[in-house]
Design an enzyme around this catalytic site. Structure first.
Site, PDB file in Angstrom:
ATOM      1  N   THR A 200       0.835  -1.208   0.000  1.00 30.28           N
ATOM      2  CA  THR A 200       0.000   0.000   0.000  1.00 30.28           C
ATOM      3  C   THR A 200       0.867   1.254   0.000  1.00 30.28           C
ATOM      4  O   THR A 200       0.503   2.262  -0.613  1.00 30.28           O
ATOM      5  CB  THR A 200      -0.963   0.012   1.203  1.00 30.28           C
ATOM      6  OG1 THR A 200      -0.229  -0.207   2.398  1.00 30.28           O
ATOM      7  CG2 THR A 200      -2.042  -1.043   1.056  1.00 30.28           C
TER       8      THR A 200
ATOM      9  N   GLU B 228       2.039  11.960   0.711  1.00 30.12           N
ATOM     10  CA  GLU B 228       2.290  13.129  -0.121  1.00 30.12           C
ATOM     11  C   GLU B 228       3.670  13.190  -0.763  1.00 30.12           C
ATOM     12  O   GLU B 228       3.848  13.770  -1.827  1.00 30.12           O
ATOM     13  CB  GLU B 228       2.038  14.399   0.709  1.00 30.12           C
ATOM     14  CG  GLU B 228       0.548  14.630   0.863  1.00 30.12           C
ATOM     15  CD  GLU B 228       0.178  15.493   2.049  1.00 30.12           C
ATOM     16  OE1 GLU B 228      -0.049  16.684   1.848  1.00 30.12           O
ATOM     17  OE2 GLU B 228       0.113  14.969   3.175  1.00 30.12           O
TER      18      GLU B 228
END
Ligand code: MOS
Length: 756
Positions: A649, A720
């Protein structure tokens, strides 16, 4: 996609690459998003938007709307119930919707029409007659009518900063300088799922299903605005179909849905249209950045100046801190200055979008570093190694951990960087296309917000032990359910299959916003503390048995291991968890204490460090000579984000961020009509993002070590960082392929064809 397992040491300690626990349910359409909330008899609300960008509403005639079939209510600034603008920190805007007649931007909500069906609400909404007194809109950073502000900065650190003497250093003898201006357009998040709210009132209590990055912040904001106690408001959000920042702060539509539900006395469903997503929940503002670099003959930076500008509406609260997010932190230099100014325009309010500040900031700085490398005839990786910072340049504090050198080394090796011919235009693909190789550094700070979490252990029907972890956090599609399931399993020593995790409900132990890449670190810390409490509770219960093998031990002296609670220094001494639970209450629970100070207020020991993640991107582009469309052929991204709980992930987060960065570099731009200030391309046919055929090979790797100074789990978050630096790496590769430097994103074929 490659995994970290085949890379050379040292690699970050990584957990198991688990599939998403919700993956099957998602791809088979069985999960429930906000607009699909299982609420009976919901009626439908449709928003009416301002068609002008600046001025005032002079008259509104809703008579024909009210007469239209199925219409239950029309809310306008005239009859909107008075709400309280309190708890400003949760609000995306400095005003509440329908609070006054002023128009700040095109697309501003000016009315809500509620009807029994969506179609009837939509039709009726077209019947509202509105008259305006129109004023010429202020548009763009260069508009002389724009009000200018020089914000000081709070969460971002100072926004106006100087150390040393940049001007003096730049004029030193033998200093090689680069001074260039880079610009980025307004970009719109465009998650697949539009923002939506289903709201209903029952006995004075408000329940809201909201597509959000922060159920508890929504709960607090709604309670404050409607004059309720927090426990009179429940916010539910089990699944989010992407967010990227546009569901982070409280936007006006949620209040309007709740007010409409109150007005009609029925559950109300309100979903922004794709068009309204361009004006109703933020975007990344336009930026313009001038970078001045000065280096000595060895390439060492003697000075760095980073002047940036962004815009926002009069009622917006967003600053895009470009210099503070990049130049403040990336390279060692004795003389450093950065400034930021905000122009007030009549464009819809801006907000954070994946790596706000860091993303446009790294585009400009990492483009300028490439230009400096060329001026110095230095390899771009070498230039960055020469300017490696072992402490944060703006505050002088050492990084808790930093393995950016390893990111460069491994990235260069995996990419094959040593085979690069530095001469622009020198490399060709077999089909004759020009090939360019570029690289850039990625960086993003580590944040964590105050969180609570709980873990419950219970006996399963089969006699085995089961754990349920829970926290009022969110899974934006990032994999949070999976990662926290893994974390719970790890913390209580049970197999993954015996663990569940619950989130997305403000009734669970409270937590912060899933923004700032903070979720895994913040909730992880809370989970680790909750596991400590659980150990304490389980030990106490075990010791109630006379002759317990754990007699005399303290909670610090025991651990969960293989379904047992055992002495840390002698695992043979212990008891089965099932034996401890047998005959007891339905479950035994650990809940960590509330930590209102939270993380951006770290304990003293941690104040001695800067917590920052770094990475490196290496990119290959191919550019056809006749029609210079840029194709990204290959990306290698290496990240140091501390401990990686789930490399699958986490790798997917980096891969997705790289794809989003490719869109930013080559395609994405929100266009406004210069006469009206209205969005021209407010749909997914004209606002172009990367799709599958644009995406070729993206390899992701993780290096580094657990950052145990930052939290007990050692992770710094990964949402991010992957989008930082990628636009610069592509721009640098395009220069290498073509000899053309494009300093205004996106890099379109038109820009590559314009005369030099
Ligand atoms: Mo993210 S842009 O911090 O919600």
């Amino acid at each position: 996609m490659a995994s970290a397992s085949d890379s050379s040491p040292p690699v970050a300690p990584v957990g198991e690459p688990r599939d998403r626990v919700d993956g099957r349910a998602k791809v088979t359409g069985r999960v429930v998003y906000a607009a699909e909330a299982p609420v009976r008899n919901a009626v439908h609300a449709v928003l009416v938007s301002s068609t002008i960008a600046r001025g005032e509403i002079t008259a509104m005639d809703a008579a024909s709307v009210e007469r239209s079939p199925g219409v239950l209510a029309v809310l306008t600034p005239k009859n909107m119930p008075k709400l309280e603008y309190v708890d400003a920190k949760f609000h995306a805007e400095k005003r509440l919707p329908l609070g006054d007649l002023r128009i700040y931007y095109a697309g501003q909500h000016i009315a809500v029409v509620v009807a029994d069906t969506l179609e009837r609400a939509l039709y009726a909404s077209t019947l509202l007659r509105v008259s305006y007194r129109e004023e010429p809109p202020v548009l763009g950073l260069g508009d002389p009518a724009a009000k200018i502000e020089w914000p000081k900065g709070e969460m971002t650190g100072p926004l106006q900063f100087e150390k040393g003497d940049v001007d003096a250093a730049l004029s030193g003898t033998g200093v090689v300088t680069v001074k260039q201006t880079y610009s980025t357009p307004i970009e719109t998040h465009n998650p697949m799922e539009m923002s939506a709210t289903v709201a209903y009132w029952e006995n004075g209590k408000l329940t809201v299903w909201d597509s959000t990055q922060a159920v508890v912040n929504r709960q607090k904001a709604l309670a404050a605005v409607f004059g309720l106690k927090p426990d009179q408001v429940r916010v539910l959000c089990p699944f989010v179909g992407g967010a990227f920042g546009c569901k982070g702060d409280q936007w006006p539509h949620t209040f309007l849905a709740a007010a409409a539900a109150q007005a009609v006395g029925k559950p109300v469903k309100l979903m922004l249209t794709r068009q309204q997503m361009f004006t109703g929940c933020g975007h990344r503002p336009v930026t313009e950045q001038t970078i001045t670099l000065g280096a000595d003959g060895q390439g060492r930076l003697v000075a760095l100046r980073h002047e940036s500008k962004s815009d926002d509406s009069e009622v917006g609260k967003h600053i895009e801190p470009c210099g503070a997010g990049s130049s403040a932190i990336m390279y060692a230099t004795p003389n450093l200055a950065y400034t930021h100014r905000v122009s007030r325009t009549n464009i819809a309010s801006a907000t954070f979008m994946r790596a706000p500040g860091e993303n446009p900031g790294t585009y400009a700085l990492e483009s300028a570093m490439d230009e400096l490398a060329i001026a110095l005839k230095m390899d771009p990786v070498e230039l960055r190694l020469v300017n490696y910072a072992d402490r944060a340049p703006h505050n002088g504090l050492p990084f808790s951990t930093s393995n950016v050198k390893e990111c460069y080394r491994l990235g260069a090796e995996k990419f094959g960087w040593s085979r690069r011919n530095p001469e622009p235009g020198s490399m060709r693909a077999p089909d004759g296309a020009r090939v360019g190789w570029g690289m850039a550094t990625a960086t993003y700070p580590a944040h964590r917000f105050p969180n609570q979490a709980r873990i419950r252990l219970m006996l399963d029907r089969d006699g085995g032990v089961r754990a349920i972890g829970a926290a009022a956090t969110q899974d934006l599609g990032t994999g949070a359910y999976t990662v926290f399931t893994q974390m719970t399993a790890m913390l209580v020593g049970l197999p993954f299959e015996r663990v569940k995790f619950e989130l997305g409900d403000s009734n669970l132990p409270p937590g912060g916003v899933s923004g700032g890449s903070a979720t895994t670190a913040g909730v992880g810390q809370a989970m680790s503390e909750a596991a400590g409490k659980l150990r304490q509770a389980m030990l106490k219960r075990a010791q109630e048995n006379s002759g317990s093998p754990l007699a005399g031990l303290t909670p610090d002296q025991v651990v969960f291991q293989g379904g047992r609670i055992v002495a840390a220094n002698d695992p043979s001494r212990g008891v089965e968890l099932s034996a401890v639970l047998k005959g007891g209450p339905a479950y035994i629970e650990g809940l960590n204490e509330a930590n209102p100070a939270g993380a951006d207020n770290l304990p003293a020991k941690q104040k001695a460090y800067t917590f920052q993640s770094f990475g490196a991107h290496f990119v290959e582009v191919a550019v056809d000579e006749r029609l210079p469309i840029v194709r990204v052929k290959r990306v290698v991204s290496v990240m140091d984000v501390g401990r990686v709980i789930n490399p699958k992930t986490a790798g997917s987060q980096v891969q997705g961020a790289v794809i989003m960065g490719m869109g930013q570099a080559l395609l994405e731009e929100t266009h406004y009509d210069p006469r009206t200030g209205r969005v021209v391309n407010d749909n997914l046919a004209d606002y172009v993002v990367c799709v599958n055929p644009d995406v070729r090979s993206i390899e992701t790797y993780f290096v580094g070590e657990p950052d145990l100074l930052f939290n007990a789990i050692g992770c710094r978050g990964v949402g991010e960082i992957g989008i930082t630096g990628i636009a610069a790496a592509i721009a640098n590769a395009v220069y290498h392929a073509t000899g053309r430097r494009v300093r205004d994103l996106p890099i379109t074929a038109e820009k590559l064809m314009r005369p030099a």
